[in-house]
Design a protein around this motif. Structure first.
Motif, mmCIF file in Angstrom:
data_model
loop_
_atom_site.group_PDB
_atom_site.id
_atom_site.type_symbol
_atom_site.label_atom_id
_atom_site.label_comp_id
_atom_site.label_asym_id
_atom_site.label_seq_id
_atom_site.Cartn_x
_atom_site.Cartn_y
_atom_site.Cartn_z
ATOM 1 N N TYR A 176 0.816 -1.220 0.000
ATOM 2 C CA TYR A 176 0.000 0.000 0.000
ATOM 3 C C TYR A 176 0.848 1.268 0.000
ATOM 4 O O TYR A 176 0.436 2.312 -0.515
ATOM 5 C CB TYR A 176 -0.959 0.009 1.198
ATOM 6 C CG TYR A 176 -0.338 0.374 2.520
ATOM 7 C CD1 TYR A 176 -0.214 1.705 2.897
ATOM 8 C CD2 TYR A 176 0.140 -0.612 3.390
ATOM 9 C CE1 TYR A 176 0.357 2.048 4.117
ATOM 10 C CE2 TYR A 176 0.712 -0.278 4.595
ATOM 11 C CZ TYR A 176 0.813 1.051 4.960
ATOM 12 O OH TYR A 176 1.386 1.382 6.160
ATOM 13 N N GLN A 177 2.051 1.214 0.595
ATOM 14 C CA GLN A 177 2.876 2.417 0.676
ATOM 15 C C GLN A 177 3.174 2.983 -0.711
ATOM 16 O O GLN A 177 3.313 4.185 -0.895
ATOM 17 C CB GLN A 177 4.203 2.125 1.390
ATOM 18 C CG GLN A 177 4.048 1.680 2.832
ATOM 19 C CD GLN A 177 4.025 0.165 2.969
ATOM 20 O OE1 GLN A 177 3.676 -0.550 2.021
ATOM 21 N NE2 GLN A 177 4.401 -0.327 4.145
ATOM 22 N N ASP A 178 3.287 2.079 -1.716
ATOM 23 C CA ASP A 178 3.618 2.508 -3.077
ATOM 24 C C ASP A 178 2.391 2.671 -3.969
ATOM 25 O O ASP A 178 2.485 3.266 -5.035
ATOM 26 C CB ASP A 178 4.549 1.476 -3.741
ATOM 27 C CG ASP A 178 5.905 1.406 -3.067
ATOM 28 O OD1 ASP A 178 6.353 2.456 -2.573
ATOM 29 O OD2 ASP A 178 6.488 0.313 -3.018
ATOM 30 N N ARG A 179 1.245 2.155 -3.545
ATOM 31 C CA ARG A 179 0.117 2.065 -4.473
ATOM 32 C C ARG A 179 -1.095 2.906 -4.085
ATOM 33 O O ARG A 179 -1.838 3.334 -4.952
ATOM 34 C CB ARG A 179 -0.311 0.598 -4.611
ATOM 35 C CG ARG A 179 0.796 -0.259 -5.199
ATOM 36 C CD ARG A 179 0.446 -1.732 -5.210
ATOM 37 N NE ARG A 179 1.590 -2.538 -5.625
ATOM 38 C CZ ARG A 179 1.642 -3.858 -5.586
ATOM 39 N NH1 ARG A 179 0.597 -4.534 -5.147
ATOM 40 N NH2 ARG A 179 2.713 -4.504 -5.979
ATOM 41 N N ILE A 180 -1.343 3.108 -2.818
ATOM 42 C CA ILE A 180 -2.525 3.851 -2.392
ATOM 43 C C ILE A 180 -2.112 5.256 -1.983
ATOM 44 O O ILE A 180 -1.235 5.443 -1.140
ATOM 45 C CB ILE A 180 -3.241 3.132 -1.226
ATOM 46 C CG1 ILE A 180 -3.736 1.756 -1.686
ATOM 47 C CG2 ILE A 180 -4.410 3.975 -0.722
ATOM 48 C CD1 ILE A 180 -4.459 0.962 -0.612
ATOM 49 N N ILE A 181 -2.746 6.246 -2.619
ATOM 50 C CA ILE A 181 -2.407 7.650 -2.378
ATOM 51 C C ILE A 181 -3.369 8.221 -1.334
ATOM 52 O O ILE A 181 -4.595 8.099 -1.472
ATOM 53 C CB ILE A 181 -2.511 8.455 -3.688
ATOM 54 C CG1 ILE A 181 -1.562 7.839 -4.753
ATOM 55 C CG2 ILE A 181 -2.170 9.921 -3.465
ATOM 56 C CD1 ILE A 181 -1.812 8.343 -6.151
ATOM 57 N N ILE A 182 -2.821 8.823 -0.295
ATOM 58 C CA ILE A 182 -3.614 9.327 0.829
ATOM 59 C C ILE A 182 -3.576 10.848 0.848
ATOM 60 O O ILE A 182 -2.524 11.458 0.639
ATOM 61 C CB ILE A 182 -3.077 8.791 2.174
ATOM 62 C CG1 ILE A 182 -2.920 7.256 2.136
ATOM 63 C CG2 ILE A 182 -3.987 9.206 3.324
ATOM 64 C CD1 ILE A 182 -4.208 6.511 1.920
ATOM 65 N N THR A 183 -4.745 11.482 1.100
ATOM 66 C CA THR A 183 -4.800 12.937 1.204
ATOM 67 C C THR A 183 -4.279 13.387 2.563
ATOM 68 O O THR A 183 -4.053 12.577 3.468
ATOM 69 C CB THR A 183 -6.254 13.445 1.050
ATOM 70 O OG1 THR A 183 -7.028 12.962 2.157
ATOM 71 C CG2 THR A 183 -6.878 12.980 -0.245
#
Length: 325
Positions: A76-83
């Motif tokens: 997830y660190q590389d794939r999911i973008i967090i606001t």
């Protein structure tokens, strides 16, 4: 898992009780994958054949309160973008493998999967639930897309099952496919719906990403094979709504098809599906288009219909007029 038919398809929607894509009340099966990239397409989720993750940030309750997507995504660190306020803002599409573990775990549907793998029995179960409506209305089943004929083998087996159950069948296709596929599909098809998006091959390439030569060839082949045919023209301002293009289309229908069409439908362009583009991280190609007033486009379509009729073509505005079969 494969089934007794030995084949599965990728479907992104099954819509029941439709009345615009063929006669009567119908069930419409939308196949995923399309070789065209029409600038006005309202179904961007139909373009790629693989399952895709759609992101709806406004539904996210916050990864600090939930976080299931982070715990199920292997990277997830590389794939999911967090606001900045701890909501899922997007997916890195270059790194995402579309395993869909994040969508399966999301309780708020902020992450959802576009498309699903289905077997012939899976689809037929939905279709046959409404067979009484087909019988009473003269309806049936329509296969659409995306592009049905990308998955022509699955489509053929599905159509075979529909005919075994005495259902009226319709295929809506851009007909951008190998011509020999038509002969393999058409024995199980009662009606064909297709588009002529532009008669100029250069303009067709500009607006859809492919030329129109193969499409026009396959439309002629459809007529040669004596298939009932409805041609649709999406009337898109600044793209194909000129009188010159409509007359060129009419001449093709009269001269190349001997006017052997059941109906020609001129359809208005509506700016739909923009939120789906956003969910897929795709820029909507016609985002800057300024819609004209309804009275203006209605009058334009009526004028173009009259031009078609002057050639003896059974042209109508929209999809609500009864198709002469």
């Amino acid at each position: 898992m494969k089934n007794d038919f030995g084949i599965e398809g990728t479907v992104f929607n099954i819509q029941r009780y439709t009345i615009h894509d063929g006669p009567g009340i119908r069930t419409e099966v939308f196949f995923k994958g399309c070789p065209l990239r029409c600038k006005w397409c309202s179904n961007p989720e139909s373009m790629k054949t693989e399952l895709q993750v759609g992101v709806y940030t406004d539904r996210c309750i916050g990864v600090d309160k939930c976080g299931y997507c982070l715990s199920t995504c292997p990277q997830y660190q590389d794939r999911i973008i967090i606001t900045a306020d701890n909501k899922v803002a997007g997916i890195d599409r270059q790194k995402c493998t579309n395993c869909n573990k994040c969508t399966e775990s999301c309780p708020a549907n902020a992450l959802m999967t576009w498309g699903q793998k289905m077997s012939i029995p899976d689809v037929m179960k939905v279709i046959l639930a409404d067979r009484e409506f087909y019988r009473k209305s003269g309806g049936g089943v329509t296969l659409s897309g995306g592009e049905v004929l990308i998955q022509w083998e699955f489509a053929r087996e599905l159509l075979k099952e529909c005919k075994k159950n005495y259902l009226h069948t319709c295929v809506e296709s851009a007909l951008h496919c190998r011509t020999n596929i038509l002969g393999l599909i058409y024995p199980y098809v009662d009606l064909v719906l297709t588009d002529i998006k532009h008669m100029d091959p250069v303009k067709h390439m500009e607006f859809t990403g492919v030329g129109n030569e193969l499409i026009l060839k396959n439309i002629k082949k459809t007529v040669e094979l004596n298939k009932p045919l409805v041609i649709r023209i999406p009337v898109v301002p600044e793209h194909n709504n000129s009188e010159e293009n409509i007359r060129a289309t009419a001449e093709f229908i009269v001269k190349e098809l001997n006017n052997r069409v059941n109906q020609v439908q001129l359809l208005p362009y509506r700016q739909l599906g923009t939120e789906k583009y956003t969910s897929l991280g795709i820029e909507y190609p016609m985002a800057d288009f300024k819609p004209v007033e309804r009275s203006v486009w209605e009058q334009n379509i009526k004028h173009l219909v009259e031009i078609m009729k002057s050639y003896g073509i059974p042209a109508v505005p929209g999809t609500t007029n009864k198709i002469n079969m």
